[in-house]
Design a protein around this motif. Structure first.
Motif, mmCIF file in Angstrom:
data_model
loop_
_atom_site.group_PDB
_atom_site.id
_atom_site.type_symbol
_atom_site.label_atom_id
_atom_site.label_comp_id
_atom_site.label_asym_id
_atom_site.label_seq_id
_atom_site.Cartn_x
_atom_site.Cartn_y
_atom_site.Cartn_z
ATOM 1 N N ARG A 145 0.842 -1.189 0.000
ATOM 2 C CA ARG A 145 0.000 0.000 0.000
ATOM 3 C C ARG A 145 0.877 1.238 0.000
ATOM 4 N N ARG A 146 0.599 2.170 -0.909
ATOM 5 C CA ARG A 146 1.413 3.373 -1.038
ATOM 6 C C ARG A 146 0.518 4.607 -1.040
ATOM 7 N N ALA A 147 0.972 5.623 -0.338
ATOM 8 C CA ALA A 147 0.339 6.934 -0.313
ATOM 9 C C ALA A 147 1.452 7.933 -0.018
ATOM 10 N N PRO A 148 1.189 9.242 -0.146
ATOM 11 C CA PRO A 148 2.249 10.209 0.144
ATOM 12 C C PRO A 148 2.863 9.980 1.521
ATOM 13 N N GLY A 149 4.133 9.648 1.552
ATOM 14 C CA GLY A 149 4.845 9.414 2.793
ATOM 15 C C GLY A 149 4.572 8.068 3.430
ATOM 16 N N VAL A 150 3.860 7.183 2.725
ATOM 17 C CA VAL A 150 3.465 5.898 3.302
ATOM 18 C C VAL A 150 3.793 4.769 2.334
ATOM 19 N N GLU A 151 4.396 3.722 2.844
ATOM 20 C CA GLU A 151 4.512 2.478 2.084
ATOM 21 C C GLU A 151 4.515 1.326 3.082
ATOM 22 N N SER A 152 3.573 0.399 2.917
ATOM 23 C CA SER A 152 3.501 -0.752 3.807
ATOM 24 C C SER A 152 3.335 -2.016 2.979
ATOM 25 N N ARG A 153 3.897 -3.091 3.504
ATOM 26 C CA ARG A 153 3.804 -4.384 2.829
ATOM 27 C C ARG A 153 3.346 -5.422 3.844
ATOM 28 N N ILE A 154 2.411 -6.284 3.419
ATOM 29 C CA ILE A 154 1.922 -7.328 4.320
ATOM 30 C C ILE A 154 1.467 -8.527 3.500
ATOM 31 N N ILE A 155 1.619 -9.703 4.082
ATOM 32 C CA ILE A 155 1.048 -10.914 3.507
ATOM 33 C C ILE A 155 -0.390 -11.000 4.011
ATOM 34 N N ALA A 156 -1.353 -10.885 3.093
ATOM 35 C CA ALA A 156 -2.768 -10.826 3.487
ATOM 36 C C ALA A 156 -3.248 -12.203 3.925
ATOM 37 N N ARG A 157 -3.738 -12.265 5.129
ATOM 38 C CA ARG A 157 -4.301 -13.494 5.680
ATOM 39 C C ARG A 157 -5.721 -13.223 6.157
ATOM 40 N N ARG A 158 -6.450 -14.260 6.491
ATOM 41 C CA ARG A 158 -7.804 -14.088 6.986
ATOM 42 C C ARG A 158 -7.763 -13.246 8.270
ATOM 43 N N GLY A 159 -8.513 -12.150 8.256
ATOM 44 C CA GLY A 159 -8.526 -11.262 9.405
ATOM 45 C C GLY A 159 -7.629 -10.054 9.273
ATOM 46 N N THR A 160 -6.839 -9.953 8.214
ATOM 47 C CA THR A 160 -6.036 -8.747 8.000
ATOM 48 C C THR A 160 -6.964 -7.559 7.791
ATOM 49 N N VAL A 161 -6.620 -6.434 8.428
ATOM 50 C CA VAL A 161 -7.468 -5.237 8.391
ATOM 51 C C VAL A 161 -6.672 -4.059 7.856
ATOM 52 N N TRP A 162 -7.309 -3.258 7.000
ATOM 53 C CA TRP A 162 -6.727 -2.001 6.537
ATOM 54 C C TRP A 162 -7.654 -0.866 6.930
ATOM 55 N N ALA A 179 -11.381 -7.748 13.282
ATOM 56 C CA ALA A 179 -11.624 -8.819 12.316
ATOM 57 C C ALA A 179 -12.933 -9.545 12.623
ATOM 58 N N GLU A 180 -13.180 -9.874 13.890
ATOM 59 C CA GLU A 180 -14.404 -10.596 14.250
ATOM 60 C C GLU A 180 -15.642 -9.752 13.969
ATOM 61 N N ILE A 181 -15.556 -8.450 14.213
ATOM 62 C CA ILE A 181 -16.678 -7.565 13.881
ATOM 63 C C ILE A 181 -16.916 -7.605 12.372
ATOM 64 N N GLY A 182 -15.828 -7.565 11.602
ATOM 65 C CA GLY A 182 -15.955 -7.655 10.150
ATOM 66 C C GLY A 182 -16.584 -8.965 9.704
ATOM 67 N N PHE A 183 -16.185 -10.070 10.318
ATOM 68 C CA PHE A 183 -16.759 -11.373 9.961
ATOM 69 C C PHE A 183 -18.264 -11.386 10.231
ATOM 70 N N ALA A 184 -18.686 -10.772 11.346
ATOM 71 C CA ALA A 184 -20.117 -10.738 11.682
ATOM 72 C C ALA A 184 -20.900 -9.920 10.651
ATOM 73 N N ILE A 185 -20.323 -8.805 10.206
ATOM 74 C CA ILE A 185 -20.975 -7.987 9.177
ATOM 75 C C ILE A 185 -21.056 -8.758 7.866
ATOM 76 N N ALA A 186 -19.968 -9.444 7.499
ATOM 77 C CA ALA A 186 -19.970 -10.238 6.273
ATOM 78 C C ALA A 186 -21.012 -11.345 6.336
ATOM 79 N N SER A 187 -21.149 -11.977 7.498
ATOM 80 C CA SER A 187 -22.149 -13.039 7.658
ATOM 81 C C SER A 187 -23.556 -12.488 7.463
ATOM 82 N N GLU A 188 -23.825 -11.300 8.009
ATOM 83 C CA GLU A 188 -25.145 -10.694 7.840
ATOM 84 C C GLU A 188 -25.396 -10.325 6.385
ATOM 85 N N LEU A 189 -24.350 -9.892 5.671
ATOM 86 C CA LEU A 189 -24.509 -9.594 4.247
ATOM 87 C C LEU A 189 -24.836 -10.853 3.457
ATOM 88 N N ARG A 190 -24.190 -11.956 3.823
ATOM 89 C CA ARG A 190 -24.418 -13.204 3.078
ATOM 90 C C ARG A 190 -25.788 -13.791 3.371
#
Length: 327
Positions: A73-90, A149-160
């Motif tokens: 992820r890149r933005a002015p003054g920002v660069e981050s790298r991560i291996i995306a796994r289940r539960g990774t949050v941005w 992450a768990e809050i996100g999973f609950a929202i995704a479950s309600e969407l599904r």
């Protein structure tokens, strides 16, 4: 039965497909949510994708599946790298910041949450949070935060799989998201210390007012903000005080009461299934059927048919007793 509506949060106009997010599996646009809006994307194609943050919402992205793709992820003054796994949050704070995301391999099951900054008002938490502090939310790197992450999973479950108390559930989750962000990611100098769990509960009179409101609105809009105002508590503390008094959160209690109401309406037999579904805050009959079957093991039509068969072989006294038990 999580048989699970408040005014909808503004539909997200940020053009996810334009930015490489394809195959939107489900969206909150037609759910009547007011706490937040969300979209669950089936595929995020590999490559460099432009990134633009909302002006008045915090964007929270959650990887609901994980495939070990390298995400830069890149933005002015920002660069981050991560291996995306289940539960990774941005996180992306509001303010129309622009940048880019470089995805090494296709991602699947990415949830986009848009949380309005109004959730950080003092009326929600009984503390003063400088809204300018919200813009200090760090987005320099991805997060490994199990609670978010768990809050996100609950929202995704309600969407599904829609439930009749989705609006109430999502309203509570929106408050929990804001609380977690204040507690963990808003700079300490910009906000008061987050309050500890209050021991204040609901006295019998205020609790009864809330329960009466719920019963009167089972076939209509049940709003977490109004429940909290009836109880004279902030929405954050109301959800906890209600659970302390009843033993379950508001959306679980309402879900159980709506299941009872659904059974009673089916027993009466004078309303169509689609009418019952809409009355109990489902967006369509299919969602109602799926939730009812999950809770009872039977489709609504089958439940009505079997009750009708039993009724013809039962006395009026038996029927009256059965209905009183569901009241």
């Amino acid at each position: 039965m999580d048989i699970q509506h408040d005014q909808p949060a503004a539909a997200t106009p940020y053009g996810l497909k334009h930015y490489g997010f394809e195959g939107i599996q489900s969206s909150s646009a037609d759910r009547g949510w007011s706490g937040l809006s969300a979209q669950l994307c089936g595929v995020v194609r590999k490559g460099v994708i432009p990134w633009r943050t909302p002006q008045s919402d915090i964007r929270i992205c959650v990887d609901t599946r994980g495939n070990d793709s390298l995400v830069t992820r890149r933005a002015p003054g920002v660069e981050s790298r991560i291996i995306a796994r289940r539960g990774t949050v941005w996180l992306s704070p509001p303010g129309l910041q622009e940048g880019a995301v470089d995805i090494a391999e296709d991602l699947t099951g990415i949830l986009h949450i848009y949380l309005p900054v109004r959730h950080f008002s003092p009326s929600n938490f009984d503390i003063n949070v400088d809204l300018v502090a919200v813009s200090t939310l760090s987005y320099e790197r991805a997060l490994e935060d199990p609670l978010l992450a768990e809050i996100g999973f609950a929202i995704a479950s309600e969407l599904r799989s829609e439930t009749s108390t989705g609006g109430l559930l999502v309203g509570s989750l929106a408050s929990s998201l804001a609380a977690r962000l204040i507690q963990k990611y808003v700079t300490a100098s910009s906000a008061q210390a987050f309050p500890r769990h209050t021991s204040q509960g609901l006295d019998r009179r205020r609790l009864q007012r809330v329960l009466d409101y719920i019963e009167a609105n089972l076939e209509g809009d049940l709003n977490l903000d109004l429940m909290a105002s009836i109880a004279c508590l902030s929405r954050y503390h109301f959800a906890r005080a209600f659970k302390q008094a009843i033993g379950q959160p508001p959306h679980r209690y309402v879900s159980a009461r709506r299941l009872d109401r659904a059974k009673a309406l089916l027993m009466r037999g004078d309303r169509s299934l689609v009418d019952i579904a809409l009355a109990l805050s489902f967006s369509d009959q299919a969602s109602f059927t799926r939730a009812f079957r999950q809770a009872t093991g039977q489709a609504p039509g089958r439940y009505r048919h079997e009750f009708g068969s039993r009724r013809h072989g039962s006395s009026p006294a038996d029927i009256g007793q059965a209905l009183s038990m569901l009241a």
